[in-house]
Enzyme design. Structure first.
Site, PDB file in Angstrom:
ATOM      1  N   GLY A 233       8.461 -30.388  -0.494  1.00  0.00           N
ATOM      2  CA  GLY A 233       8.693 -29.445  -1.807  1.00  0.00           C
ATOM      3  C   GLY A 233       7.565 -29.481  -2.759  1.00  0.00           C
TER       4      GLY A 233
ATOM      5  CG  ASN B 252       3.862 -35.835   6.838  1.00  0.00           C
ATOM      6  OD1 ASN B 252       3.015 -36.186   5.910  1.00  0.00           O
ATOM      7  ND2 ASN B 252       3.853 -36.396   8.138  1.00  0.00           N
TER       8      ASN B 252
ATOM      9  CD  GLU C  59      10.395 -33.000  -2.798  1.00  0.00           C
ATOM     10  OE1 GLU C  59      10.439 -31.884  -2.271  1.00  0.00           O
ATOM     11  OE2 GLU C  59       9.736 -33.697  -2.751  1.00  0.00           O
TER      12      GLU C  59
ATOM     13  N   GLY D 255       5.380 -37.096  -6.455  1.00  0.00           N
ATOM     14  CA  GLY D 255       5.440 -37.242  -4.915  1.00  0.00           C
ATOM     15  C   GLY D 255       5.368 -38.628  -4.341  1.00  0.00           C
ATOM     16  CB  ILE D 256       5.804 -39.800  -1.251  1.00  0.00           C
ATOM     17  CG1 ILE D 256       7.068 -39.550  -1.415  1.00  0.00           C
ATOM     18  CG2 ILE D 256       5.596 -41.401  -0.330  1.00  0.00           C
ATOM     19  CD1 ILE D 256       7.823 -39.414  -0.234  1.00  0.00           C
ATOM     20  N   GLY D 257       3.505 -41.754  -2.216  1.00  0.00           N
ATOM     21  CA  GLY D 257       2.048 -42.331  -1.859  1.00  0.00           C
ATOM     22  C   GLY D 257       1.235 -43.034  -3.233  1.00  0.00           C
ATOM     23  CG  ASN D 258      -2.654 -44.670  -2.775  1.00  0.00           C
ATOM     24  OD1 ASN D 258      -2.412 -43.253  -2.823  1.00  0.00           O
ATOM     25  ND2 ASN D 258      -3.684 -45.134  -2.362  1.00  0.00           N
ATOM     26  CB  ILE D 259      -2.191 -40.598  -5.995  1.00  0.00           C
ATOM     27  CG1 ILE D 259      -3.471 -40.997  -5.143  1.00  0.00           C
ATOM     28  CG2 ILE D 259      -2.420 -39.917  -7.298  1.00  0.00           C
ATOM     29  CD1 ILE D 259      -4.337 -39.629  -4.788  1.00  0.00           C
TER      30      ILE D 259
END
Length: 525
Positions: A399, A395, A305, A280-284
């Site tokens: 997905g 948000n 994605e 996914g999106i983000g720092n992790i």
């Protein structure tokens, strides 16, 4: 206003001369946007979205004091640029929105009840659009107008998209009118896409994809020239932000996951080059990809994605063979790096429509390793990805469930706590019961925080609770969660209803303590 003259850059990109006859100014398109229109934009995760026409409409509303008087139902594959949809929300220009959004103003409008928001699995949104689900209650069953960003118009009139595909093919399929913004500030992405459309049952066909690099479509999106009402040159690149750097928590989570992958390889459940990765999106997510760069894994593949900057590092390390997604959302420096080294990346990337990138059929066939970050996870491995305190929309589902329901490995990674206004560990991300459920206990295989990794495959609910509390909960909350679980287990087993023990009158006491005392740690069961 005088008609614009095609620049040399635009003439080089528009290979069908008759299309240049439709060259116009953004202001010339105002007539196509009456109040109440159903409109679509290209774009996904803030790239590949139209810029000129949405900005013109926002300027028109602001200049003429028309806030709340020009409102639209807006459909985009996921989120568009903040300077477009977020500004529209601030000007009260959005009546309805689907299926995913990002921006403080649009979230504020949704949670204040001014915007009717419907989030949906991103694999299903384009299909449902073509089914007519979103236009079923209006006389015109199509979208009134769709604005699309392209990087080239080919000789046959088809368009080459930019940094994302998203739901653009289906939006065009459902459009009465199409406006094309040709972006000459970025290179043509010709050859980087695999475009497909959504057919209707009973004529739908299987997606014949067995490897990440397989192609099943075309490199451009066919468009009926009669639908095109305007061509506009855009010279503004996507307005992305720098990616969040990995912190100690994210790095620790990544370490647990890399160790888990090594364990699965050692036991023969994963090949040495793993299986296609979804992140996914983000720092992790960035930390996980960064961890793979320094690991011993190589010849990796990605089916996801969104591709971010860290994937460029993975390419440059020689460990990533191929990546496919529906969007490449790089930071400004990431895009600069991507364009500068175009020849190094061009044949290692493929962008698909979100109905394919997120297709359960393909995700399950490829055995994808799916990884996402939730709002909260409960002790029985249900997850909330969307609604804080069960009510406040962030948000949208995105997905996450497309992948987590269908991946071979369905992994939720999260910090064990987040700060509240008064306590650095005021919010536990491991809770007795999720206040909203997007992914069920039947979907998830692994929960991981900076404290450890809980492998819940094949475990009963009570077994899951023990391992999640032990491995994942923060030390502040372990005794609290144990106290809740043990009390619930005792009471429910005593009554012969102990398969998945809950005390409904105590399940949300931690959330109540957060509201009333400023910290979940102040709960009193």
């Amino acid at each position: 206003m005088a008609s614009p003259i095609a620049s040399a850059a635009l003439r080089a990109r528009v290979k069908r001369p008759s299309m240049l006859k439709k060259l116009c100014n953004p202001e010339d398109m105002l007539q196509h946007f009456p109040n109440g229109a159903y409109i679509g934009w290209s774009g996904f995760t803030g790239v590949g979205y139209p810029k000129k026409v949405p900005t013109m409409l926002a300027d028109h509303v602001e200049k003429n004091g028309l806030q709340g008087q020009l409102k639209y139902s807006l459909f985009v594959g996921a989120s568009a640029g903040a300077e477009t949809e977020n500004r529209w929300a601030a000007l009260d220009m959005i009546a309805r929105r689907a299926p995913h959004q990002v921006g403080k103003n649009i979230a504020k409008g949704i949670n204040e009840g001014r915007i009717n928001f419907f989030d949906k699995h991103l694999s299903m949104f384009p299909v449902d659009l073509v089914y007519g689900y979103y236009t079923k209650d209006r006389q015109n069953k199509n979208l009134d107008v769709v604005c699309v960003e392209a990087t080239e118009i080919k000789e046959d009139g088809s368009i080459v998209l930019g940094a994302s595909v998203g739901a653009t093919p289906e939006l065009i399929q459902m459009a009465d009118k199409v406006i094309i913004e040709v972006n000459t500030a970025i290179p043509s992405f010709d050859g980087l896409h695999d475009i497909t459309f959504s057919d209707l049952p009973p004529n739908r066909k299987p997606y014949l994809i067995q490897q990440c690099r397989d192609r099943i479509g075309t490199t451009s999106v066919p468009v009926d020239p009669e639908k095109v009402v305007g061509i506009i040159e855009c010279t503004t690149p996507d307005q992305t932000l720098p990616n969040s750097p990995a912190d100690e928590t994210a790095t620790a989570i990544a370490g647990h996951l890399i160790e888990f992958f090594e364990h699965e390889v050692a036991h023969g459940r994963l090949p040495k080059n793993l299986l296609p990765l979804q992140s996914g999106i983000g720092n992790i997510a960035n930390a996980v990809i960064g961890g793979l760069e320094t690991s011993n894994f190589k010849n990796l593949n990605v089916w996801t994605e969104v591709i971010q900057d860290t994937f460029l590092d993975l390419f440059d390390s020689g460990k990533l063979d191929f990546a496919t997604a529906t969007s490449i959302r790089f930071s400004p420096t990431g895009f600069e790096r991507f364009y500068k080294n175009w020849d190094n990346y061009y044949d290692k990337l493929l962008l698909r429509s979100q109905s394919v990138s997120n297709a359960p059929e393909i995700i399950r066939r490829l055995g994808v390793i799916g990884m996402n970050t939730p709002v909260e996870v409960d002790i029985y491995a249900h997850a909330n990805s969307t609604n804080v305190m069960g009510s406040r929309m962030l948000n949208g589902l995105g997905g996450s469930a497309d992948f987590l329901r269908n991946s071979k490995y369905s992994i939720m990674h999260t910090p064990s706590t987040r700060p509240s206004k008064t306590d650095a560990h005021g919010v536990s991300c491991i809770v007795p019961m999720c206040t909203h459920v997007d992914q069920t206990e039947h979907d998830l295989d692994v929960i991981v925080t900076e404290n450890g990794l809980a492998d819940v495959r094949g475990l009963s609910p009570r077994e899951r609770a023990r391992v999640i509390i032990d491995k994942c909960a923060h030390d502040v909350y372990k005794p609290i969660l144990k106290a809740y679980f043990e009390k619930a287990e005792f009471e429910c087993l005593r009554k012969g209803m102990g398969h998945e023990p809950h005390l409904l009158f105590n399940s949300f006491d931690m959330h109540k303590a957060l509201v009333e005392e400023g910290s979940m740690a102040k709960v009193k069961f």
